[in-house]
Structure formats: C-alpha cells, structure tokens
Design an enzyme around this catalytic site. Structure first.
Site, PDB file in Angstrom:
ATOM      1  N   ARG A 168      37.989   0.490 -22.536  1.00 57.92           N
ATOM      2  CA  ARG A 168      38.779   1.556 -23.165  1.00 57.92           C
ATOM      3  C   ARG A 168      39.739   0.982 -24.195  1.00 57.92           C
ATOM      4  O   ARG A 168      40.134   1.666 -25.142  1.00 57.92           O
ATOM      5  CB  ARG A 168      39.493   2.360 -22.075  1.00 57.92           C
ATOM      6  CG  ARG A 168      40.469   1.576 -21.268  1.00 57.92           C
ATOM      7  CD  ARG A 168      40.827   2.282 -19.969  1.00 57.92           C
ATOM      8  NE  ARG A 168      39.789   2.131 -18.965  1.00 57.92           N
ATOM      9  CZ  ARG A 168      39.853   2.668 -17.746  1.00 57.92           C
ATOM     10  NH1 ARG A 168      40.884   3.386 -17.397  1.00 57.92           N
ATOM     11  NH2 ARG A 168      38.869   2.483 -16.896  1.00 57.92           N
TER      12      ARG A 168
ATOM     13  N   ASP B 162      27.315  -5.148 -20.364  1.00 54.29           N
ATOM     14  CA  ASP B 162      28.477  -4.363 -20.776  1.00 54.29           C
ATOM     15  C   ASP B 162      28.546  -4.127 -22.294  1.00 54.29           C
ATOM     16  O   ASP B 162      29.512  -3.574 -22.796  1.00 54.29           O
ATOM     17  CB  ASP B 162      29.758  -5.044 -20.268  1.00 54.29           C
ATOM     18  CG  ASP B 162      30.829  -4.056 -19.873  1.00 54.29           C
ATOM     19  OD1 ASP B 162      30.496  -2.881 -19.645  1.00 54.29           O
ATOM     20  OD2 ASP B 162      32.009  -4.456 -19.819  1.00 54.29           O
TER      21      ASP B 162
ATOM     22  N   LYS C 213      36.397 -10.120 -11.689  1.00 60.80           N
ATOM     23  CA  LYS C 213      35.505  -9.382 -10.796  1.00 60.80           C
ATOM     24  C   LYS C 213      35.059 -10.313  -9.669  1.00 60.80           C
ATOM     25  O   LYS C 213      34.958 -11.529  -9.874  1.00 60.80           O
ATOM     26  CB  LYS C 213      34.284  -8.889 -11.578  1.00 60.80           C
ATOM     27  CG  LYS C 213      34.572  -7.732 -12.522  1.00 60.80           C
ATOM     28  CD  LYS C 213      33.309  -7.284 -13.227  1.00 60.80           C
ATOM     29  CE  LYS C 213      33.557  -6.184 -14.228  1.00 60.80           C
ATOM     30  NZ  LYS C 213      33.904  -4.895 -13.618  1.00 60.80           N
TER      31      LYS C 213
HETATM   32  N1  BES Z   1      32.224  -2.743 -17.404  1.00 59.86           N
HETATM   33  C1  BES Z   1      32.926  -2.152 -16.333  1.00 59.86           C
HETATM   34  C2  BES Z   1      32.257  -0.885 -15.810  1.00 59.86           C
HETATM   35  C3  BES Z   1      30.875  -1.018 -15.230  1.00 59.86           C
HETATM   36  C4  BES Z   1      30.708  -1.086 -13.860  1.00 59.86           C
HETATM   37  C5  BES Z   1      29.773  -0.998 -16.042  1.00 59.86           C
HETATM   38  C6  BES Z   1      29.430  -1.167 -13.323  1.00 59.86           C
HETATM   39  C7  BES Z   1      28.506  -1.079 -15.503  1.00 59.86           C
HETATM   40  C8  BES Z   1      28.326  -1.158 -14.154  1.00 59.86           C
HETATM   41  C9  BES Z   1      34.348  -1.798 -16.762  1.00 59.86           C
HETATM   42  O1  BES Z   1      34.886  -2.583 -17.768  1.00 59.86           O
HETATM   43  C10 BES Z   1      35.212  -1.972 -15.573  1.00 59.86           C
HETATM   44  O2  BES Z   1      35.309  -3.058 -15.091  1.00 59.86           O
HETATM   45  N2  BES Z   1      35.811  -0.884 -15.116  1.00 59.86           N
HETATM   46  C11 BES Z   1      36.648  -0.914 -13.969  1.00 59.86           C
HETATM   47  C12 BES Z   1      37.850  -0.070 -14.246  1.00 59.86           C
HETATM   48  C13 BES Z   1      38.959  -0.241 -13.260  1.00 59.86           C
HETATM   49  C14 BES Z   1      39.607  -1.596 -13.396  1.00 59.86           C
HETATM   50  C15 BES Z   1      39.982   0.852 -13.487  1.00 59.86           C
HETATM   51  C16 BES Z   1      35.828  -0.341 -12.805  1.00 59.86           C
HETATM   52  O3  BES Z   1      35.020   0.541 -13.028  1.00 59.86           O
HETATM   53  O4  BES Z   1      36.022  -0.806 -11.694  1.00 59.86           O
HETATM   54 ZN    ZN Z   2      33.516  -3.478 -19.055  1.00 55.87          ZN
HETATM   55 ZN    ZN Z   3      35.830  -4.377 -17.023  1.00 54.65          ZN
END
Ligand code: BES
Ligand code: ZN
Ligand code: ZN
Length: 482
Positions: free
Chosen positions: A336, A273, A262
């Site tokens: 997931r 998370d 990230k």
């Molecule tokens: N933990 C994140 C989602 C999240 C985002 C939780 C903001 C709380 C606040 C999740 O694991 C993630 O990174 N999801 C990605 C998915 C993408 C790579 C398809 C996302 O939401 O960008």
């Molecule tokens: Zn996550």
């Molecule tokens: Zn993630």
C-alpha cells in the site's frame, strides 16, 4: 500457432484429434464426429460427464492415430470454462504423447469454441526455463476444426485470442521467475525489452528521478534492499482515443516483510508479490498488439522489501508524494506504501478517466475469498460490477467487497496523518483498500486484490503451478467493453 480448418475431419492428417463431448446432447452434427462419439459412448467408462476422458487408438473412419474424447458434462451446466478445461487437458495429453500438433473438433456455440482456443493455448505453456531436461515440448500447432459457414468469423477471432493468451503467459513467466532473477532493475529491463517491440512509449524512472518526484514511500520500502527501486511507466497511445485509463500494478519483486520479517511458510512464495505489475505490463503489451482504442498508461513501482541496517522501521513516519504522512505500524504492509505514491503520481501526471490498481495486497483477502477469487474494491458500484462481469466471462473471477466509511477510523494515527495498518486485524483487506483510497483524489477508481489467485502451488487443466497470469484476460475484457 492457432489455425482454423474446415477440411474433412476424417482426412485430417494429425496424430491427435480431441473431441469435447456433452453427456446429454450432441455438440456437433458432423457425421464423422457423431459416429466416433457413438463408439466412445459404447464403453461403460465414458459417458461424457465433466472430467471423463477416453482415448481410442486408430479408430475407424479417421486418419488420426489417437482420438481423445473429453467430457464436458450436462448441456445445461456446461459453460465456457468447461471447454477451456477440456482443451487444456487434451493439450496436456498430446504433449505427454510427444505430439507436435493437435486438432480439436470446434463444436458448440461461439463462446465454447473461443474457450477451446483459449484453453488449448494456455494449456500449452510450461515453465521449464530453469530445467536442464526439457523433454516435454509444447505443441507447435493447434488447429480447430469448424463448420465452413463459421470459418471467417472464427478466423477473425484468432489474433485477439492469441494475443491475450500470449499476454497471460508472459505474466505467468514473470511471476514464476525466481526472485534472484527479477530484482527491480532486472525486472524493469525485462519489461522494457518486452514492451519495446510494440507501439508503446516506455520510461524507466531510476532512483534519482523517483527522489525528484518525491516518491518517498517507494524509496522507504526499497531502502532495505541492495537493489534500488524503479518505476516503469508504459504509455499506450493510439492515434484516436477518448478515454485515458491508468493501470497501476504492485511490483514487489520479493516481500520478506522487511524488519517485520515474515515467518515460516509466509515467506515461501513471496516472489509472487509483483504479480500486479506483471499483469499490468502484460496487459499493456497485449492492448498494443490488439490495437485497443483507449489510451492506457501502466505505472509499475518495482521494489524489493528486505530487512537490513538501512531498512525502514516500524515507527518511522514517511512523507508520501501526496504530502500525507504515514506512520509505519508494520513494514510488511509495504504494497500500500508503494501504491500510494504510484497512484498519486498517476493521477497527477495523467489525470485518467479511470484508474485501476492490481495488487497481491493482503493475506486477509486470500483468507476471505480463497485462491480463486480476487476482491474488487470501489466506490463506483457500476465499475465494480463491470469488473465482476468481465471476471465471469474470462473465469478470472472477482467479488465486490464493501468500502465502509466508518472503517476508516482503523487507520487513524496519533502522530501522523494515517497509519499503514489498521489497529484491529479484522477486515484487513478493506483497511488496505481504504488506505489506498486516501491517495486517489477524486478519480474514478477500483482496486483489485489478487493475493489469492495470482499464484497457485498446484497446476490446473490449463495453468501450471506458479504464476497464473491472473488479471490480463480480465483487464483486456474490461478494456474491450469500455
Ligand atoms: N504481499 C503480502 C500479501 C500477500 C499474502 C500476498 C499472501 C500474497 C499471498 C502483503 O505485503 C502483506 O504482507 N500483507 C500483510 C499486511 C499486514 C501486515 C497488515 C498481510 O496480509 O499479512
Ligand atoms: Zn507484499
Ligand atoms: Zn508485505
């Protein structure tokens, strides 16, 4: 902590009396209160509008040295949340005034008085464990004054309200805890310790047993971290029950994104998370304390998503516990993966009547609904509607999202059974929910995406900034209505 009193309000021995006030109606017929409100309303700056506050010092007619009037607005518009908010604000003011206790005038209908109790207890929580200077102490006693005819009913409600607020605060503290103090092994120990005191059976599954159970998706996500993944199973089994409910909570103790690291502010609050796991663990502990009449099994895959020489890679193909293979398109879609294995395990081991998973799953859900609504995804419209209704009651609001079959195409892989990320970035929350559905088999199921409401960088009337404990009150209400 929380008490009910019927003693004469005028004689109440407290430094802080709080009175909710409606703009256009009397909430209380108590002559002491009516007189005090008349006095408050004589000041032009206070009309009882939502958000109005007025403090009087040593007013006539009561022994309390401070009386705080808090507006809840017009009667038509006032709802339990208005009272939760008012109570939370009053508690904050009392803490600021260095008080140890507060007395509320518990007026209005039952749901309003319950909301006062909840808002007061929840507003009495601070996350200050890491501060050296802890000058502001939470109150040690919260008392609600009610009419004598309603004393018994309200006294009976106290233990349940206390339990659910304690549970919410427990979840908040876990979510707010820094990620260096809740790596999977530590978080597992903390859950085991908290659950140990209740009537619960806990199994802390270590890496060897995770491998034995072929939870390869959980292992893959954990591979990049120096702390090994865990899976904690909490089993609440009352003597008599007819329904078995499985609750699965995403427990990523820190989500760096993995090799798809990230960037910028995206990584900042990723200690949150594991909020799904925190909510589920706290719900089980609360359910045991409240002696809820269903068997409930909490399944908590705990893992840290980190980049390293051993981390799973984009392009990897992972054989999940179900046997289905997943092509990793993005290592940041790790939630997931661990849920796929945990859900499959829950169904195989416990064959529940209903399974609900709770997860900070997608930024897309937060984008769609903002930070005050969770997304509910289910093929069972009745189950979704029940969760939405519990959300309205508790103000842990949920919105039912669609599960269109034709979106499944997004997850097609050329070389594995499925991809972990949709080919298009649109509809990301739906794609994630459809991915999970591949591992549920034919069990009645709902997925709650709490990426929006799990964490807040701003405090509100009854919640400090950080973890919100979202999910505990929602799930307990839903379980209670089954
Ligand atoms: N933990 C994140 C989602 C999240 C985002 C939780 C903001 C709380 C606040 C999740 O694991 C993630 O990174 N999801 C990605 C998915 C993408 C790579 C398809 C996302 O939401 O960008
Ligand atoms: Zn996550
Ligand atoms: Zn993630």
């Amino acid at each position: 902590m929380l008490h009910i009193t019927v003693e004469d309000l005028g004689q109440c021995n407290t430094g802080f009396l709080a009175i909710p006030v409606c703009e256009d109606a009397d909430l209380s017929r108590n002559p002491v209160v009516v007189k005090l409100i008349g006095r408050a309303m004589s000041y032009p700056e206070f009309k009882g509008g939502a958000g109005d506050e007025l403090m009087l010092y040593d007013p006539e007619g009561v022994s309390a040295s401070r009386v705080l009037f808090i507006g809840v607005g017009k009667k038509e518009k006032a709802d339990p949340e208005s009272f939760r908010t008012a109570a939370g604000k009053a508690v904050k003011r009392a803490i600021q005034s260095r008080q140890m206790d507060i007395v509320f005038c518990g007026c209005g209908k039952k749901a309003f008085v319950h909301a006062i109790m909840e808002g007061a207890l929840l507003g009495n929580h601070r996350f200050d464990f890491y501060k050296q200077d802890r000058k502001k102490k939470p109150l040690s006693t919260i008392t609600v004054h009610v009419e004598p005819s309603r004393q018994d009913a309200f006294e009976q409600a106290v233990p349940g309200i206390e339990a659910v607020c304690r549970g919410t605060i427990m979840a908040r503290d876990w979510v707010s805890a820094p990620p260096n103090d809740k790596r999977p092994d530590m978080f597992a120990r903390s859950i085991v310790k908290a659950a140990d005191m209740e009537n619960l059976t806990i199994v802390d599954i270590d890496e060897r047993n995770i491998r034995k159970n072929k939870l390869h998706a959980l292992l893959a996500v954990g591979a990049g971290s120096d702390t090994r993944p865990r899976m904690v199973v909490i089993d609440y089994r009352p003597d008599k029950y007819d329904k078995t409910i499985a609750l699965v909570g995403k427990g990523v103790t820190f989500d760096s994104g993995g090799l798809n690291l990230k960037t910028g502010s995206g990584i900042t609050d990723m200690k949150q998370d594991m909020a799904g796991a925190a909510a589920v663990a706290a719900t089980l502990i609360t359910a045991a304390r409240m002696a809820i009449g269903h068997r409930i099994i909490g399944i908590l895959p705990l893992v840290e998503n980190m980049p390293s020489g051993n981390a799973y890679r984009p392009g990897d193909i992972i054989r999940t516990a179900s046997g289905k293979t997943v092509e990793i398109a993005n290592t940041d879609a790790e939630g997931r993966m661990i849920l796929a294995d945990a859900i499959f395990y829950a169904v195989k081991q416990y064959n529940p009547d209903t399974l609900i998973d709770v997860a900070t799953l997608t930024g897309a859900c937060k984008m769609a609904l903002g930070n005050k609504f969770a997304g509910v995804f289910s093929f069972d419209a009745r189950l979704a509607a029940r969760l939405v209704s519990s959300g309205e009651k508790t103000h842990e609001r949920c919105w039912a999202m669609p599960m269109p079959e034709d979106y499944r195409d997004m997850l097609k892989s050329d070389i594995a059974d499925i991809r972990n990320v949709g080919k298009s970035r649109w509809g990301g929350a739906i794609a994630a929910a459809l991915f999970l559905s591949e591992f549920v088999q034919d069990v009645n199921w709902a997925h709650i995406d709490i990426a929006g409401p799990a964490f807040s960088d701003k405090a509100n009337a009854y919640c400090p900034s950080g973890g919100t404990g979202f999910g505990v009150r929602l799930l307990i209400d839903w379980l209670g209505g089954l």
